[in-house]
Write a protein that holds these residues in place. Sequence first.
Motif, PDB file in Angstrom:
ATOM      1  N   SER A 306      30.371  -0.819 157.998  1.00  0.00           N
ATOM      2  CA  SER A 306      29.700  -2.050 157.506  1.00  0.00           C
ATOM      3  C   SER A 306      28.199  -2.288 157.148  1.00  0.00           C
ATOM      4  N   ILE A 307      27.729  -2.588 155.817  1.00  0.00           N
ATOM      5  CA  ILE A 307      26.077  -2.753 155.953  1.00  0.00           C
ATOM      6  C   ILE A 307      25.764  -4.170 155.408  1.00  0.00           C
ATOM      7  N   GLU A 308      24.593  -4.572 155.523  1.00  0.00           N
ATOM      8  CA  GLU A 308      23.969  -5.740 154.765  1.00  0.00           C
ATOM      9  C   GLU A 308      23.422  -5.460 153.564  1.00  0.00           C
ATOM     10  N   ILE A 309      23.990  -6.172 152.282  1.00  0.00           N
ATOM     11  CA  ILE A 309      23.247  -6.087 150.988  1.00  0.00           C
ATOM     12  C   ILE A 309      22.468  -7.185 150.563  1.00  0.00           C
ATOM     13  N   LYS A 310      22.148  -7.325 149.552  1.00  0.00           N
ATOM     14  CA  LYS A 310      21.280  -8.492 148.906  1.00  0.00           C
ATOM     15  C   LYS A 310      21.598  -8.771 147.547  1.00  0.00           C
ATOM     16  N   ILE A 323      27.364 -10.117 139.703  1.00  0.00           N
ATOM     17  CA  ILE A 323      26.040 -10.291 140.716  1.00  0.00           C
ATOM     18  C   ILE A 323      25.505  -8.853 140.859  1.00  0.00           C
ATOM     19  N   GLU A 324      24.173  -8.734 140.660  1.00  0.00           N
ATOM     20  CA  GLU A 324      23.247  -7.695 140.774  1.00  0.00           C
ATOM     21  C   GLU A 324      22.933  -7.699 142.185  1.00  0.00           C
ATOM     22  N   LEU A 325      23.191  -6.375 142.876  1.00  0.00           N
ATOM     23  CA  LEU A 325      22.909  -6.074 144.298  1.00  0.00           C
ATOM     24  C   LEU A 325      21.907  -5.324 144.438  1.00  0.00           C
ATOM     25  N   GLU A 326      20.957  -5.738 146.004  1.00  0.00           N
ATOM     26  CA  GLU A 326      20.365  -4.624 146.203  1.00  0.00           C
ATOM     27  C   GLU A 326      20.662  -3.565 147.518  1.00  0.00           C
ATOM     28  N   VAL A 378      21.683 -12.780 151.678  1.00  0.00           N
ATOM     29  CA  VAL A 378      22.248 -11.630 152.386  1.00  0.00           C
ATOM     30  C   VAL A 378      23.550 -11.559 152.458  1.00  0.00           C
ATOM     31  N   MET A 379      24.446 -10.695 152.362  1.00  0.00           N
ATOM     32  CA  MET A 379      25.928 -10.516 152.487  1.00  0.00           C
ATOM     33  C   MET A 379      26.335  -9.225 153.205  1.00  0.00           C
ATOM     34  N   ASP A 380      27.541  -9.264 153.882  1.00  0.00           N
ATOM     35  CA  ASP A 380      27.827  -8.025 154.453  1.00  0.00           C
ATOM     36  C   ASP A 380      29.057  -7.281 153.615  1.00  0.00           C
ATOM     37  N   GLY A 381      29.169  -6.115 153.615  1.00  0.00           N
ATOM     38  CA  GLY A 381      29.977  -5.288 152.823  1.00  0.00           C
ATOM     39  C   GLY A 381      30.526  -4.486 153.698  1.00  0.00           C
ATOM     40  N   VAL A 382      31.679  -4.002 153.515  1.00  0.00           N
ATOM     41  CA  VAL A 382      32.486  -2.879 154.355  1.00  0.00           C
ATOM     42  C   VAL A 382      32.930  -1.541 153.554  1.00  0.00           C
ATOM     43  N   PHE A 383      32.815  -0.480 154.174  1.00  0.00           N
ATOM     44  CA  PHE A 383      33.136   0.650 153.214  1.00  0.00           C
ATOM     45  C   PHE A 383      34.632   0.875 153.310  1.00  0.00           C
TER      46      PHE A 383
END
Length: 383
Positions: A306-310, A323-326, A378-383
């Motif tokens: 998992s990582i944090e994205i914006k 939604i555009e992400l960073e 800020v949100m979390d995502g999982v590969f």
Amino acid sequence: EILTKPASVVILDKNIPPSSFSSVHTLCIESKSIALPVLPAGMKDTMVGNGASSCVYPFSLQHLAACMTRVLRRKSNTHKGKLDSATENACMVVVKFYCFYRNMPASVLKEKLLNIGCRGKEIVIPFFRENICPDLPTDLRLALEDAIILQTREDMNICKVGDEVLIDMEKRLRSSIHGNQSYIDNLTVSLEESKKVFVSELSRVIDSLPDTLDPRTLATESKAGTIKIASLDLNYEVVHSEIEKLRKSFPKVEQYFSEREEHKNNDENDKSQNRFITSVHCTFAHASQATQATMMSTFQHLLGSSIEIKAKSILFSDKIAAIELEIPNVPSIPGLQSTFPHITLWCAKDSEAYESNKLPEMVKCNDAEKVAFEHPVVMDGVF
């Protein structure tokens, strides 16, 4: 003809776009034939466009310029396919052929071609005189790039392209080709040299044929141990909870989603309905744009991490919203194939989720709106 004459060499002298690969493969299996791709040397990944709207192509702009020149040198009304100097939109037709391979890197095109037929082989014939071509004259480069962007907008229904715009683009291309004829002529080897290598290589392949051929399975079928899509998955409830908070601060966003509340219970896979996308994800790579070796080596070890994205902004039209992400720029996270990292939120009837890739360009054409967040979410995502 191939089925009635199995002991033969058949040359298909027409453009075979990727959409036809599976049909050619099926014909090869039925006739126990080898599909032998003939590729020009000097294929290279070429990016055209700006920022989020850029696309990759497996052929260089020098390839495109040379092909245009050869079409324009055909005598008027002599080509059976009606593509010669008398064709009013000849240059734009060549651009359209070039765009058949949009978002298909050279390595992926070669992999797909080698999966056609009973045995993977290819012939590479000389095209350019030098391994590294001299830079295109600025006016020619800009004309070719603008023509590709124009064709992309028309193909993807991003903006309506009027007849006058296409006519002007054709005139500009012909003028630039004519003005840089000496440069283009010096790029390529002679036709005789290419023919000589083709005949020699074809003979070599024929001599090396085995007595029997083992059919392949269709290249379009999934294979065990392959990756079709590498994505960063987000929690639907969390994403929409953040959207609810944002709606209070942005009237346009509030109006957009309040008009679509009744779509929340619709099946995300039912394209006959307006629907929200519940399997919220950011696509990092797709099998259509990368080889399996690259997909496996780049993403297999990330599974479950998992990582944090914006979230930076929301882009929306009457057909699509995203939604555009960073994405964090760190060595452990691979780069995206797309220059527009995003998650698709909502699709209109008969629209596909991938169409959200058009949104940045649609914003430029005033066919979509963009609302930037005051502070990234800020949100979390999982590969």
